[in-house]
Motif scaffolding. Structure first.
Motif, PDB file in Angstrom:
ATOM      1  N   ALA A 123       0.990  -0.877  -0.038  1.00 27.47           N
ATOM      2  CA  ALA A 123      -0.063  -0.099  -0.032  1.00 27.47           C
ATOM      3  C   ALA A 123       0.996   0.576  -0.200  1.00 27.47           C
ATOM      4  O   ALA A 123       1.665   1.066   0.549  1.00 27.47           O
ATOM      5  CB  ALA A 123      -0.985  -0.139   0.767  1.00 27.47           C
ATOM      6  N   THR A 158       1.903   4.412   1.761  1.00 28.03           N
ATOM      7  CA  THR A 158       1.389   4.776   3.172  1.00 28.03           C
ATOM      8  C   THR A 158       1.663   6.601   2.544  1.00 28.03           C
ATOM      9  O   THR A 158       1.041   6.900   4.067  1.00 28.03           O
ATOM     10  CB  THR A 158       3.163   4.478   3.824  1.00 28.03           C
ATOM     11  OG1 THR A 158       4.048   4.907   3.553  1.00 28.03           O
ATOM     12  CG2 THR A 158       2.419   2.986   3.930  1.00 28.03           C
ATOM     13  N   ASN A 187       3.543  -6.090   2.011  1.00 24.53           N
ATOM     14  CA  ASN A 187       3.512  -6.422   2.235  1.00 24.53           C
ATOM     15  C   ASN A 187       4.515  -7.814   3.114  1.00 24.53           C
ATOM     16  O   ASN A 187       4.399  -8.017   4.629  1.00 24.53           O
ATOM     17  CB  ASN A 187       2.322  -8.287   1.821  1.00 24.53           C
ATOM     18  CG  ASN A 187       0.343  -7.116   1.313  1.00 24.53           C
ATOM     19  OD1 ASN A 187       0.696  -5.721   2.066  1.00 24.53           O
ATOM     20  ND2 ASN A 187       0.285  -7.971   0.999  1.00 24.53           N
ATOM     21  N   MET A 225      -7.322   1.759  -7.767  1.00 24.71           N
ATOM     22  CA  MET A 225      -7.616   1.849  -6.602  1.00 24.71           C
ATOM     23  C   MET A 225      -9.149   2.199  -7.248  1.00 24.71           C
ATOM     24  O   MET A 225     -10.176   2.410  -5.986  1.00 24.71           O
ATOM     25  CB  MET A 225      -6.596   2.923  -6.337  1.00 24.71           C
ATOM     26  CG  MET A 225      -5.944   2.579  -6.119  1.00 24.71           C
ATOM     27  SD  MET A 225      -4.918   3.894  -4.674  1.00 24.71           S
ATOM     28  CE  MET A 225      -3.757   3.441  -4.266  1.00 24.71           C
ATOM     29  N   CYS A 280      -3.668   6.695   0.002  1.00 28.17           N
ATOM     30  CA  CYS A 280      -2.730   5.198   0.295  1.00 28.17           C
ATOM     31  C   CYS A 280      -4.139   4.271   0.696  1.00 28.17           C
ATOM     32  O   CYS A 280      -4.811   4.016   1.607  1.00 28.17           O
ATOM     33  CB  CYS A 280      -3.203   6.139   2.310  1.00 28.17           C
ATOM     34  SG  CYS A 280      -1.239   7.865   1.616  1.00 28.17           S
ATOM     35  N   LYS A 281      -3.992   3.500  -0.251  1.00 28.15           N
ATOM     36  CA  LYS A 281      -5.028   2.146  -0.374  1.00 28.15           C
ATOM     37  C   LYS A 281      -3.705   1.307  -0.649  1.00 28.15           C
ATOM     38  O   LYS A 281      -2.852   1.581  -1.274  1.00 28.15           O
ATOM     39  CB  LYS A 281      -5.921   2.142  -0.924  1.00 28.15           C
ATOM     40  CG  LYS A 281      -7.020   3.178  -0.591  1.00 28.15           C
ATOM     41  CD  LYS A 281      -7.613   3.637  -2.407  1.00 28.15           C
ATOM     42  CE  LYS A 281      -9.406   2.730  -1.602  1.00 28.15           C
ATOM     43  NZ  LYS A 281     -10.060   3.497  -2.456  1.00 28.15           N
ATOM     44  N   PRO A 282      -4.672  -0.112  -0.453  1.00 28.04           N
ATOM     45  CA  PRO A 282      -3.041  -1.069  -1.123  1.00 28.04           C
ATOM     46  C   PRO A 282      -3.413  -1.130  -3.008  1.00 28.04           C
ATOM     47  O   PRO A 282      -4.102  -0.419  -4.019  1.00 28.04           O
ATOM     48  CB  PRO A 282      -3.979  -2.083  -1.160  1.00 28.04           C
ATOM     49  CG  PRO A 282      -5.372  -1.689  -0.008  1.00 28.04           C
ATOM     50  CD  PRO A 282      -5.654  -0.693  -0.098  1.00 28.04           C
ATOM     51  N   ALA A 308      -4.454  -4.318  -6.267  1.00 30.40           N
ATOM     52  CA  ALA A 308      -3.123  -5.873  -5.570  1.00 30.40           C
ATOM     53  C   ALA A 308      -4.718  -6.867  -4.930  1.00 30.40           C
ATOM     54  O   ALA A 308      -4.018  -8.649  -5.270  1.00 30.40           O
ATOM     55  CB  ALA A 308      -3.614  -4.987  -4.267  1.00 30.40           C
TER      56      ALA A 308
END
Length: 162
Positions: A28, A30, A51, A83, A117-119, A148
């Motif tokens: 992700a 950050t 991850n 996203m 700010c997402k996977p 993702a």
């Protein structure tokens, strides 16, 4: 004598905090900071955490001061597609950056994109650049992105592939 520290053992698997190997990573963003160049261009500075715990700092330059779109604009649009974002708006907020004078991370107030700010999945490669002292160094750059959860690329998502 040593006693097993399972957290330390797990950290060793990531072979260091910084991503230095080209390849595919899932994690992700950050932080996403709205940036301007000295010449008035625009871009986004992204902090990525995979991850496995490794990190990379990436910069995408999207357009020049006169509005000419750079290749980074396409990359930002691909990130948004992966996203599921239609728009992003910079908002006032705090972000961290490394201060080379004090040799530590500092928190600053600026313009950020919290929606990013997402996977996400990223494909990273290296690029050589000239340092301020004239030497040559390498940095990680964003080559491609994918969703993702599904590993679909932006064009596959837009074409409604499964």
């Amino acid at each position: 004598m040593y006693a097993i520290d399972t957290q330390a053992a797990r950290k060793a698997d990531s072979s260091g905090a910084q991503i230095k190997e080209i390849g595919k990573y899932v994690g992700a963003f950050t932080q996403a900071v709205n940036i301007k160049t000295k010449k008035g261009g625009k871009g986004v500075s992204l902090s990525f955490k995979a991850n496995n715990g490794q990190k990379a700092n990436l910069a995408i330059y999207t357009m020049s001061a006169d509005g000419e779109k750079y290749q980074g604009f396409d990359a930002l649009m691909a990130i948004m597609a992966c996203m599921g974002l239609r728009t992003i708006d910079p908002k006032p907020g705090d972000f961290t950056r490394y201060d080379f004078e004090s040799k530590k991370e500092v928190t600053e107030r600026g313009s950020i994109f919290p929606e990013l700010c997402k996977p996400i999945g990223v494909l990273l490669e290296t690029e050589d650049y000239e340092k301020q002292d004239g030497g040559i160094a390498s940095r990680m750059v964003l080559k491609a992105v994918f969703q993702a959860a599904t590993e679909l690329t932006a064009s596959e998502i837009l074409d409604r592939k499964t």
